[in-house]
Motif scaffolding. Structure first.
Motif, PDB file in Angstrom:
ATOM      1  N   GLN A 121      29.812  -4.913  51.255  1.00  0.00           N
ATOM      2  CA  GLN A 121      28.536  -5.155  51.919  1.00  0.00           C
ATOM      3  C   GLN A 121      27.367  -4.934  50.961  1.00  0.00           C
ATOM      4  OE1 GLN A 121      28.473  -6.165  55.233  1.00  0.00           O
ATOM      5  NE2 GLN A 121      26.283  -6.543  54.974  1.00  0.00           N
ATOM      6  N   LYS A 122      27.443  -3.912  50.153  1.00  0.00           N
ATOM      7  CA  LYS A 122      26.372  -3.611  49.219  1.00  0.00           C
ATOM      8  C   LYS A 122      26.229  -4.691  48.150  1.00  0.00           C
ATOM      9  CE  LYS A 122      26.613   1.426  49.731  1.00  0.00           C
ATOM     10  NZ  LYS A 122      26.917   2.712  49.046  1.00  0.00           N
ATOM     11  N   GLY A 154      29.968  -8.798  52.235  1.00  0.00           N
ATOM     12  CA  GLY A 154      30.530  -8.086  53.381  1.00  0.00           C
ATOM     13  C   GLY A 154      31.357  -8.963  54.299  1.00  0.00           C
ATOM     14  N   THR A 168      37.611   0.889  55.355  1.00  0.00           N
ATOM     15  CA  THR A 168      36.216   0.959  55.805  1.00  0.00           C
ATOM     16  C   THR A 168      35.277   1.180  54.625  1.00  0.00           C
ATOM     17  OG1 THR A 168      36.929   1.835  57.944  1.00  0.00           O
ATOM     18  CG2 THR A 168      34.629   2.178  57.330  1.00  0.00           C
ATOM     19  N   ARG A 169      35.674   2.073  53.707  1.00  0.00           N
ATOM     20  CA  ARG A 169      34.874   2.327  52.512  1.00  0.00           C
ATOM     21  C   ARG A 169      34.815   1.075  51.639  1.00  0.00           C
ATOM     22  NH1 ARG A 169      31.972   2.321  49.146  1.00  0.00           N
ATOM     23  NH2 ARG A 169      31.476   3.813  47.481  1.00  0.00           N
ATOM     24  N   TRP A 197      40.686   4.740  48.567  1.00  0.00           N
ATOM     25  CA  TRP A 197      39.603   4.404  49.480  1.00  0.00           C
ATOM     26  C   TRP A 197      40.216   3.955  50.800  1.00  0.00           C
ATOM     27  CZ3 TRP A 197      35.480   0.754  46.785  1.00  0.00           C
ATOM     28  CH2 TRP A 197      34.567   1.536  46.064  1.00  0.00           C
ATOM     29  N   GLU A 213      43.306  -0.419  60.204  1.00  0.00           N
ATOM     30  CA  GLU A 213      42.906   0.381  59.044  1.00  0.00           C
ATOM     31  C   GLU A 213      43.977   0.301  57.964  1.00  0.00           C
ATOM     32  OE1 GLU A 213      40.406   2.175  57.986  1.00  0.00           O
ATOM     33  OE2 GLU A 213      39.034   2.129  59.696  1.00  0.00           O
ATOM     34  N   GLN A 262      34.924  -2.019  52.704  1.00  0.00           N
ATOM     35  CA  GLN A 262      34.008  -2.960  53.348  1.00  0.00           C
ATOM     36  C   GLN A 262      32.547  -2.587  53.066  1.00  0.00           C
ATOM     37  OE1 GLN A 262      35.215  -4.091  57.507  1.00  0.00           O
ATOM     38  NE2 GLN A 262      36.973  -2.774  57.068  1.00  0.00           N
ATOM     39  N   GLU A 263      32.283  -1.301  52.985  1.00  0.00           N
ATOM     40  CA  GLU A 263      30.924  -0.870  52.628  1.00  0.00           C
ATOM     41  C   GLU A 263      30.588  -1.291  51.207  1.00  0.00           C
ATOM     42  OE1 GLU A 263      31.004   3.308  53.204  1.00  0.00           O
ATOM     43  OE2 GLU A 263      31.043   3.202  55.407  1.00  0.00           O
ATOM     44  N   TYR A 264      31.567  -1.188  50.309  1.00  0.00           N
ATOM     45  CA  TYR A 264      31.383  -1.621  48.924  1.00  0.00           C
ATOM     46  C   TYR A 264      31.061  -3.112  48.867  1.00  0.00           C
ATOM     47  CZ  TYR A 264      32.856  -3.100  44.222  1.00  0.00           C
ATOM     48  OH  TYR A 264      32.911  -3.673  42.980  1.00  0.00           O
ATOM     49  N   TRP A 288      35.742  -9.648  54.063  1.00  0.00           N
ATOM     50  CA  TRP A 288      36.843  -8.900  54.694  1.00  0.00           C
ATOM     51  C   TRP A 288      37.274  -9.574  55.992  1.00  0.00           C
ATOM     52  CZ3 TRP A 288      40.298  -5.229  53.500  1.00  0.00           C
ATOM     53  CH2 TRP A 288      41.017  -4.643  54.543  1.00  0.00           C
TER      54      TRP A 288
END
Length: 518
Positions: free
Chosen positions: A328-329, A333, A321-322, A318, A272, A324-326, A336
């Motif tokens: 992905q959208k 994705g 993890t947040r 951030w 992390e 990686q979500e960004y 990373w």
């Protein structure tokens, strides 16, 4: 156990990391220019000259970039909004909104010819072509010519000047830039503004860091400090002009890693990390630290820009993890796991391996470090610096969660794992453990020294009769006569003499010998 190692300045200070990265190819088959922006310590005249040469080469390459970008801009479909133009930072000449008919200063094509000459000479040096060419044909520009080229470059980039008939140079400039990119992995991050970041060599938390784009101002800053040579105070590093942005805002990544042993080198990488955003929207028109430095120690004192995107967190952090979500959208994705994370791991491993010989390899010790990375437009991470004693202050909800977690996981690795190799180690993973090096077999002869101690006699010994060396011994080759045999031959009296002395002792009686033994 101690939570620090000694002599870590070779990578935890800016000057140490700067100089250490130059030695990387001697330790690892890796090019530091692929993950560490080139850097110079402005503490000696030779270092200043190397920086000056680099600045001038970048000036020449930037002129070529201007020509290519300007022609690409002119060939695009018209109708772009001003907002899009500002976002793309197009280097095309801007018109004065109050007076559209005002002609901007124009430069002759000679400036492009000179820039191409400099770039061609630079490529020749890299490919060692200058060895086979006469000195007259490879003669560098004079100081007057360099100053003239630099001033014209300033007008072109900062003064919105233009180059007459730049279209005719497009193919030549594009070909040269393609060759430069193949040998210089930092061509993309250089941009066209030639911005450098000047840092104190051994300070942290972003103190006294400034960005500059004029070489005379940089050298004047260093010259004004009388303690530069003594304290190695200033380091200059190429600024990444093309960083990846999130909602038009710059950010960096704080990545933790743990070293539990330097011999053998053992590194643990934390899964992390967290992002730190700037409070201001990104722009190269202003070189304010509030825009370009993402250190929390600087940004926490500032208010978020009202024009900044409301999708960014108010506390400017951030988790990874947040992030990686960004990604992905936005359909990225996989970057990373395939680019960002493994590249950060390689950079940390390389930096630690080259620093291993300088650190005090003390047992029963460990240390947690914080590495700072900035991503380029291609998602490739660039190592900026490595910090000892990274802050664990719960300044935001993100650090409140992660800092407590990384400290607990550190204790698991350092303490619990000593008793149980299979224990839970949290979010740490073993990044590097130096392989055991087998000692070479010993093929030499077994050597030993034999002898007896020499003591002073309590009683004067009887005189030794003269001794004659045996002719057979004298005739023998030197190699068959050992030193011990030779000494015995010289010192030991003949047997007849020994027997005579022994008879004298017997005549005096056995009582004397008995007293000596007692």
């Amino acid at each position: 156990m101690l939570n620090h190692y000694g002599k870590t300045a070779s990578f935890t200070t800016k000057i140490g990391l700067c100089l250490n990265m130059r030695s990387l190819p001697w330790y690892v088959q890796a090019n530091p220019n692929t993950f560490f922006p080139r850097c110079y310590g402005l503490c000696t005249e030779s270092e200043k000259q190397e920086f000056l040469d680099d600045f001038r080469r970048t000036v020449a390459a930037s002129i070529l970039k201007w020509v290519v970008l300007h022609q690409n801009y002119c060939s695009k479909v018209k109708g772009k909004s001003k907002k899009e133009e500002a976002k793309n930072s197009d280097p095309s000449p801007k018109k004065d909104p109050e007076n559209p008919d005002l002609k901007l200063p124009s430069l002759s094509g000679q400036v492009v010819d000179t820039a191409c000459k400099v770039c061609q000479a630079y490529l020749g040096q890299l490919e060692h072509e200058d060895i086979d060419v006469s000195e007259a044909s490879t003669e560098a520009l004079s100081e007057e010519e360099w100053n003239d080229l630099t001033q014209q470059y300033y007008l072109l980039v900062h003064g919105n000047a233009s180059i007459t008939d730049s279209k005719s140079y497009f193919a030549q400039c594009q070909a040269l830039l393609s060759k430069i990119s193949s040998v210089n992995p930092q061509t993309e991050i250089d941009g066209i503004r030639n911005i450098w970041i000047i840092k104190p060599a051994a300070k942290s938390r972003g103190r006294d860091i400034v960005c500059m784009d004029r070489v005379e101002n940089i050298l004047s800053l260093v010259a004004a400090d009388s303690q530069t040579t003594k304290d190695n105070k200033w380091v200059v590093q190429k600024y990444i002009e093309t960083p990846m942005l999130i909602y038009d805002t710059k950010f960096d990544i704080r990545q933790w890693f743990l070293v539990t042993d330097w011999n053998p080198l053992t590194i643990w990488f934390y899964k992390e990390s967290y992002l730190r955003f700037s409070t201001q929207r990104f722009s190269l028109d202003k070189l304010d630290s509030a825009i370009h430095l993402c250190n929390n120690s600087i940004q926490r004192r500032l208010k978020n820009d009202k024009e900044r995107s409301p999708l960014l967190p108010c506390h400017n952090m951030w988790t990874s993890t947040r992030f990686q979500e960004y990604l992905q959208k936005r359909g990225r994705g996989g970057t990373w796991g395939s680019i960002i994370y493994p590249s950060m791991k390689r950079a940390v491993t390389n930096a630690m391996r080259v620093a291993q010989d300088h650190v005090e390899a003390r047992k029963n010790s460990f240390e947690l470090y914080g590495a700072d990375f900035i991503l380029g437009r291609d998602f490739k991470p660039w190592l900026i610096e490595i910090n000892s004693s990274p802050t664990m202050h719960p300044s935001t909800p993100v650090t409140a969660q992660l800092c407590a977690q990384v400290q607990e996981d550190t204790i698991k690795v350092v303490v619990d794992r000593k008793l149980d190799r299979n224990c839970d180690i949290g979010n740490f993973e073993l990044l590097w453990r130096q392989p055991a090096v087998e000692l070479p077999p010993f093929n030499g002869s077994d050597l030993c020294v034999e002898g007896i101690s020499v003591k002073k006699a309590k009683k004067q010994m009887p005189p030794i009769a003269s001794v004659g060396l045996s002719e057979s011994l004298l005739d023998a080759p030197p190699k068959v006569r050992s030193a011990r045999a030779l000494m015995e031959t010289v010192i030991r009296p003949p047997r007849t003499t020994v027997r005579q002395d022994w008879k004298r002792e017997e005549a005096k009686g056995f009582r004397v010998i008995s007293k000596r033994r007692a």
